[in-house]
Motif scaffolding. Structure first.
Motif: not given
Length: 872
Positions: A29-42, A44-57
């Motif tokens: 999906q065209p938005e996937a990489a941008v969303l993943a990078a922004n969530i990882a770089a933001g 986030f003070e809570g717990r963050a999970y990824a399903v369907g693709m590996p996302v560092p962080g």
């Protein structure tokens, strides 16, 4: 603070204050990489999970079902075909809040089937910088601050975020609602209205899905902070401008500041996010100080052209500035200190801000020869920062216009970093002052306390039902002029006497019965404007003249418009000429029924003088509607126009508004002309159109529920009336408050209030009857003896209660009866649980709620508070 609910289903805190999230993404999906990078770089003070693709962080999970916990929030970046299975899996795991940044053609249906509510389709995403959440398509990380943006456009969101970064403004929330399928403006505003970290709100309005919920939530938000809105495509989609005018009316009723475009929105945000007018100021009087008179005149021109007000400085005030002026210069407004002003510009701005006749100061600076060394210009900027920071709340706000770029750009950035409202041009600074005044005026008008006067209506609704039924029986959706005037007469609007005639002979007989002179009009559903075909003849003074005129009229129409359906003739007593007005009811696709007022007569459309509002109206709102038109000046008398009875015009508007309330099957109603003079008003002609069977208009603002009024007798035999509270009860509520025992006040408001402020009085009397109810007990004088209130949760089936009765009514059964009425209203509107907070030392109230069946437990947040709950 309300505890987080753990009951299954959607909860606002899971979306707007999540403690955990999951990104469920297809890497294709065209938005996937941008969303993943922004969530990882933001961060986030809570717990963050990824399903369907590996996302560092982010913590990996094989599937939604395999997640180690039920996440509060899900970000779904998936093809439309797999969206529903993913949302069903989330619901099964206990997650009911989602963001859908990509396409989701049936998102509303999927949400209904799964119970998962979502921002989208096409959502920009969600940013909450205070907790490090950047689940968005932003190109940069938004900074934390007090500005909230709710938008349907991803492009606009990126533009505002980019601008804010340059202006050193941060965000409490950026909410991309996209297609507004399930979670939209109302849900976002309901949260922001209660969020202490939000200082101002920007809205990008395209499509409001639920008009009532939007107006209610916008009004709740605007009570406590500025709310600004733009609408892209409003004029291109409706060149007449009517849709835009109705939207502006809806926003005005909510206390929201409508701005014209992105530049205006950013200017308003720059101003309202940083400065406020002093309490009590409504029309800002502006003083201008500058180091170049040309800048001062440009700002003054822009201010006056925009409807602003230049402050009139008193002679003693002007005298104080003589020491700051070059020799021979005269003080005035604008006040020019000359190019060598330097830090004296800031000193003069601070002095102006302290004057009682000044509500806002524009401090304007142009690059000067003596400031060529950067240190000299920097000193002037630092002095302005110090001046703008002095006495917030006590002094008038200072808005800075720092013109130039090569040398001035760096200083503007420094002032922006320091929190000043700073602009690059004098016109932009003037626009900021205009926004300050307009925001305060809008919000004050939305919370204005009306007088006690209530126009008691007693319409003949049965007569109207008969008229409408006869039209439908004849398979007509358009009423004749006589029928439309009959509807107006049933609502107490004076109408000119008239009779329907089948032809010329009958018209002559009708005229003889009415008395002369008369007016003759053609009746035809095919002729919207009778004067276009000579379908109106005036000053007929005999039966013969009427017959001759009728024959000529019909012949003329047969030639000009062959095949036109003629339903007869209308003969009316000719009224004395007076000021011609036009009153209209219409329908807007976004905000529903509207009401218009302006110039009447045959030139009404060309004159384009029409002010708009939304029904229902009371007398105060009707008078404000009149005042927004140019025609209002004629009502007071002008040259050959004698003064007319403005109060009678306002009454006619209220009565017209009530027709929209009582008969939602009315699609449109035009009264033109309505004659107005010193003796009152008279409706001369009217058109009324019905909706097809089964269709009904829905008001954006719920009307007063008069049907809930009931009599009540106390245990000692006193007769009271129990009814919903209304805005006109403001004065009576204040009087009732002053009769309360101070200890009862402390227990009810958790504070020893001495007086109800105007803002609190407005909040308690101007309620949204769809989501809140306040029943009052009144005696025969109108005095309020007790109040009970139930406020529904905007997104859930729970509601919070409060009740208080005056000392003389204790033990009379009034409190019990008011609560029983609240419970009945709650059940009828879907409330399943009533809750409230009671001070632990309030033994009488604790005993009272126990007797009603409430359970009690101590609040986990506040030791001295008990929480009372009752399932309905």
């Amino acid at each position: 603070m309300t505890p987080r609910s753990t009951a299954p289903g959607y909860h606002a805190h899971c979306l707007f204050r999540p403690r955990s999230l999951v990104l469920v993404a297809d890497p294709g999906q065209p938005e996937a990489a941008v969303l993943a990078a922004n969530i990882a770089a933001g961060g986030f003070e809570g717990r963050a999970y990824a399903v369907g693709m590996p996302v560092p962080g982010l913590l990996p999970s094989e599937s939604v079902e395999a997640l180690p916990e039920a996440p509060d929030l899900a970000v779904l970046c998936l093809p439309p075909a797999v969206l529903e299975p993913a949302m069903a899996a989330l619901a099964g795991r206990g997650c009911f809040a989602a963001i859908v940044p990509g396409p989701g053609p049936d998102l509303a249906g999927i949400s209904a089937r799964t119970g998962v509510r979502a921002l989208g389709q096409g959502s920009f995403g969600l940013c909450i910088p205070a907790i490090g959440l950047n689940a968005s398509l932003s190109h940069i990380q938004p900074a934390a601050g007090r500005l909230a943006l709710v938008t349907q456009s991803a492009a606009l969101a990126r533009a505002v975020i980019d601008w804010a970064a340059a202006e050193k403004l941060g965000f409490s929330h950026v909410v991309g609602i996209g297609g507004n399928a399930t979670l939209g403006f109302a849900a976002s505003l309901d949260w922001l209205a209660r969020d202490a970290g939000t200082g101002a709100v920007l809205l990008d309005l395209r499509r409001v899905r639920n008009r009532r919920a939007f107006v209610s939530a916008a009004r709740a938000t605007a009570r406590t902070r500025p709310v600004m809105a733009i609408r892209a495509g409003g004029r291109s989609g409706d060149a007449s401008g009517l849709a835009d005018a109705v939207m502006e009316a809806a926003l005005r009723r909510a206390g929201v500041l409508r701005v014209s475009g992105l530049e205006d929105l950013l200017s308003a945000a720059e101003t309202l996010a940083r400065v406020r007018l002093r309490p009590g100021v409504r029309e800002a009087r502006v003083a201008i100080v500058t180091n170049g008179i040309g800048l001062g005149h440009l700002a003054a021109d822009a201010l006056v052209a925009g409807g602003g007000c230049l402050a009139e400085l008193r002679p003693e005030s002007l005298a104080a500035f003589r020491l700051l002026l070059p020799p021979g210069w005269v003080a005035g407004n604008p006040l020019s200190l000359g190019p060598a002003a330097g830090p004296r510009l800031a000193e003069a701005a601070a002095m102006l801000a302290g004057l009682p006749e000044v509500d806002a100061v524009l401090a304007l600076h142009a690059p000067a020869p003596g400031e060529a060394p950067p240190e000299a210009a920097d000193a002037a900027a630092e002095a302005m920062i110090a001046a703008a920071r002095t006495g917030p709340g006590r002094a008038a706000p200072i808005l800075v216009g720092w013109a130039g770029q090569a040398t001035a750009g760096r200083q503007r950035r420094r002032m922006a970093e320091a929190g000043l409202a700073v602009f690059a041009t004098p016109e932009a600074a003037a626009r900021g002052a205009l926004h300050l005044a307009a925001d305060r005026r809008n919000r004050a008008a939305a919370a204005e306390l009306p007088s006690r006067e209530v126009l008691e209506l007693a319409p003949d609704r049965a007569a109207v039902r008969r008229i409408l039924a006869e039209a439908r029986a004849a398979r007509r959706l358009t009423l004749t002029a006589a029928e439309a005037l009959g509807v107006l007469a049933a609502y107490g609007i004076p109408t000119v006497p008239g009779r329907h005639a089948a032809g010329p002979a009958e018209a002559a007989d009708a005229a003889a019965m009415l008395g002369f002179p008369v007016v003759l009009k053609v009746l035809s559903p095919d002729i919207p404007h009778k004067s276009d075909v000579g379908g109106v003849v005036t000053n007929l003074v005999s039966p013969g003249a009427v017959r001759t005129a009728a024959e000529a009229m019909l012949a003329r129409i047969r030639v000009a418009r062959p095949g036109t359906q003629i339903e007869g003739l209308l003969v009316q007593r000719q009224a004395a000429r007076a000021l011609e007005l036009r009153l209209r009811l219409g329908e807007d696709a976004m905000f529903g029924p509207w009401i218009g007022f302006g110039q009447g007569g045959t030139a009404a459309d060309i004159a384009a003088d029409e002010a708009h509002d939304l029904p229902p109206l009371n007398l105060a709102l009707a008078d404000q509607l009149i005042g927004r038109s140019r025609t209002a000046r004629l009502l007071s008398g002008f040259r050959d126009h004698r003064p007319a009875d403005r109060a009678a015009v306002a009454e006619a508007l209220v009565r017209l508004s009530q027709i929209a309330v009582d008969f939602p099957e009315v699609a449109g109603l035009t009264v033109n002309p309505l004659f107005a003079d010193a003796q009152g008003v008279l409706a001369v002609d009217a058109k009324l159109a019905l909706r097809p069977i089964g269709e009904a208009g829905e008001l954006a603002i719920p009307p007063y529920p008069a049907e809930l009024e009931r009599p009540f007798r106390t245990r000692s035999g006193d007769a009271l009336t129990i009814r919903p509270i209304r805005p006109e009860d403001a004065a009576a509520l204040g009087e009732a408050f002053r009769r309360l025992d101070p200890e009862d006040v402390r227990r009810r408001f958790f504070s020893p209030l001495r007086e109800l402020s105007p803002a609190l009085t407005a909040r308690l009397t101007q309620i949204d009857y769809d989501r809140e109810m306040a029943f009052i007990g009144c005696d025969e004088t109108g005095a309020i003896r007790g109040v009970a209130r139930l406020i529904r949760d905007p997104v859930g089936p729970a509601a919070e209660f409060a009740v208080i009765v005056e000392p003389a009514m204790k033990g009379q059964g009034l409190g019990l009866h008011l609560m029983e009425r609240l419970f009945a209203w709650g059940r009828a509107t879907g409330v399943t649980e009533v809750a409230g907070q009671v001070l632990a030392d309030n033994r009488p109230m604790l005993a009272f709620v126990r007797s009603l069946g409430f359970s009690l437990q101590r609040s986990p947040e506040e030791e001295d508070v008990m929480e009372a709950r009752l399932p309905l």
